[in-house]
Motif scaffolding. Sequence first.
Motif, PDB file in Angstrom:
ATOM      1  N   ALA A   1      13.011  -6.486  -8.313  1.00 13.29           N
ATOM      2  CA  ALA A   1      12.750  -5.471  -7.235  1.00 13.29           C
ATOM      3  C   ALA A   1      11.474  -4.760  -7.498  1.00 13.29           C
ATOM      4  O   ALA A   1      10.715  -4.638  -6.340  1.00 13.29           O
ATOM      5  CB  ALA A   1      14.069  -4.980  -7.072  1.00 13.29           C
ATOM      6  N   ALA A   2      11.365  -4.503  -8.581  1.00 15.65           N
ATOM      7  CA  ALA A   2      10.125  -3.842  -8.878  1.00 15.65           C
ATOM      8  C   ALA A   2       8.765  -4.441  -8.542  1.00 15.65           C
ATOM      9  O   ALA A   2       7.764  -3.920  -8.036  1.00 15.65           O
ATOM     10  CB  ALA A   2      10.092  -3.029 -10.300  1.00 15.65           C
TER      11      ALA A   2
ATOM     12  N   LYS B   1       8.415  -7.123  -6.543  1.00 17.43           N
ATOM     13  CA  LYS B   1       8.356  -7.168  -4.869  1.00 17.43           C
ATOM     14  C   LYS B   1       7.697  -5.968  -4.358  1.00 17.43           C
ATOM     15  O   LYS B   1       6.911  -6.096  -3.380  1.00 17.43           O
ATOM     16  CB  LYS B   1       9.825  -7.615  -4.423  1.00 17.43           C
ATOM     17  CG  LYS B   1      10.379  -8.987  -4.633  1.00 17.43           C
ATOM     18  CD  LYS B   1      11.722  -9.307  -3.841  1.00 17.43           C
ATOM     19  CE  LYS B   1      11.947 -10.584  -4.252  1.00 17.43           C
ATOM     20  NZ  LYS B   1      13.244 -10.896  -3.424  1.00 17.43           N
ATOM     21  N   SER B   2       8.163  -4.829  -4.559  1.00 17.74           N
ATOM     22  CA  SER B   2       7.719  -3.467  -4.223  1.00 17.74           C
ATOM     23  C   SER B   2       6.306  -3.372  -4.675  1.00 17.74           C
ATOM     24  O   SER B   2       5.390  -3.096  -3.777  1.00 17.74           O
ATOM     25  CB  SER B   2       8.631  -2.377  -4.544  1.00 17.74           C
ATOM     26  OG  SER B   2       8.337  -1.976  -5.859  1.00 17.74           O
ATOM     27  N   ALA B   3       5.901  -3.704  -5.799  1.00 15.19           N
ATOM     28  CA  ALA B   3       4.593  -3.511  -6.272  1.00 15.19           C
ATOM     29  C   ALA B   3       3.832  -4.665  -5.504  1.00 15.19           C
ATOM     30  O   ALA B   3       2.530  -4.274  -5.173  1.00 15.19           O
ATOM     31  CB  ALA B   3       4.490  -3.725  -7.555  1.00 15.19           C
TER      32      ALA B   3
ATOM     33  N   ALA C   1       4.302  -5.709  -2.426  1.00 22.96           N
ATOM     34  CA  ALA C   1       4.288  -5.243  -0.907  1.00 22.96           C
ATOM     35  C   ALA C   1       3.325  -4.090  -0.819  1.00 22.96           C
ATOM     36  O   ALA C   1       2.326  -3.933  -0.143  1.00 22.96           O
ATOM     37  CB  ALA C   1       5.627  -4.656  -0.470  1.00 22.96           C
ATOM     38  N   LYS C   2       3.377  -3.189  -1.982  1.00 22.98           N
ATOM     39  CA  LYS C   2       2.143  -1.995  -2.067  1.00 22.98           C
ATOM     40  C   LYS C   2       0.802  -2.419  -2.080  1.00 22.98           C
ATOM     41  O   LYS C   2      -0.139  -2.070  -1.546  1.00 22.98           O
ATOM     42  CB  LYS C   2       2.617  -0.977  -3.011  1.00 22.98           C
ATOM     43  CG  LYS C   2       1.849   0.004  -3.198  1.00 22.98           C
ATOM     44  CD  LYS C   2       1.899   1.111  -4.507  1.00 22.98           C
ATOM     45  CE  LYS C   2       1.112   2.086  -4.376  1.00 22.98           C
ATOM     46  NZ  LYS C   2      -0.321   2.104  -4.304  1.00 22.98           N
TER      47      LYS C   2
ATOM     48  N   LYS D   1      -0.254  -5.524  -1.311  1.00 26.22           N
ATOM     49  CA  LYS D   1      -0.534  -6.160   0.181  1.00 26.22           C
ATOM     50  C   LYS D   1      -0.823  -5.077   1.134  1.00 26.22           C
ATOM     51  O   LYS D   1      -1.995  -5.206   1.814  1.00 26.22           O
ATOM     52  CB  LYS D   1       0.404  -7.058   0.655  1.00 26.22           C
ATOM     53  CG  LYS D   1       0.151  -7.710   1.801  1.00 26.22           C
ATOM     54  CD  LYS D   1       1.543  -8.583   2.106  1.00 26.22           C
ATOM     55  CE  LYS D   1       1.102  -9.307   3.344  1.00 26.22           C
ATOM     56  NZ  LYS D   1       2.111 -10.254   4.134  1.00 26.22           N
TER      57      LYS D   1
END
Length: 168
Positions: A128-129, A131-133, A135-136, A138
């Motif tokens: 999850a971390a 994936k969020s990194a 997304a950030k 991107k």
Amino acid sequence: MADKSDLAEVIKNIQADVTTIVKGEIELAKAELVPQAKAAGVGAGLFGAAAYVALSGAALLFSGLAFWLSVGFQAWFHLDLLPALAWGFAVMAVLFFVAAGVLALIGKSRLTFSPPEATVANAEASVAAVKSAVAKGKADVDALSLTGRRPEPELEAASPWSRPGSSS
């Protein structure tokens, strides 16, 4: 040229972070599973030792009982020696198999395992971390100008008709 080195540095940092995360997950899995493996090894060793000792003792005991039953079969059923011995040892063999079945069931009940719950939870949190990194990252890349440079804050706020450094 500076932009390519910045991108290379970001990729190196991502690789280092992923390597660190994977190594941490492996260490956590080891820490969680090693005690279970040791307990299973000790349980299996004790199960094997118990089986050997029980079978050795039972072999002596059952041999004696088989001869005793053979004498009984001779007296009770008026059998000759050879058929009486066959029946005596057959009865003892059945008792042997029953004892082996009971020992196997007890040993099977001792060999239970649980999944590495902390490792799974930590891995899910790591995913999850990441994936969020991503997304950030991107979103940060989407915010870049066509040249690949970040817009300078003072130029964004300035009017398109004014030049930096000039007074309006």
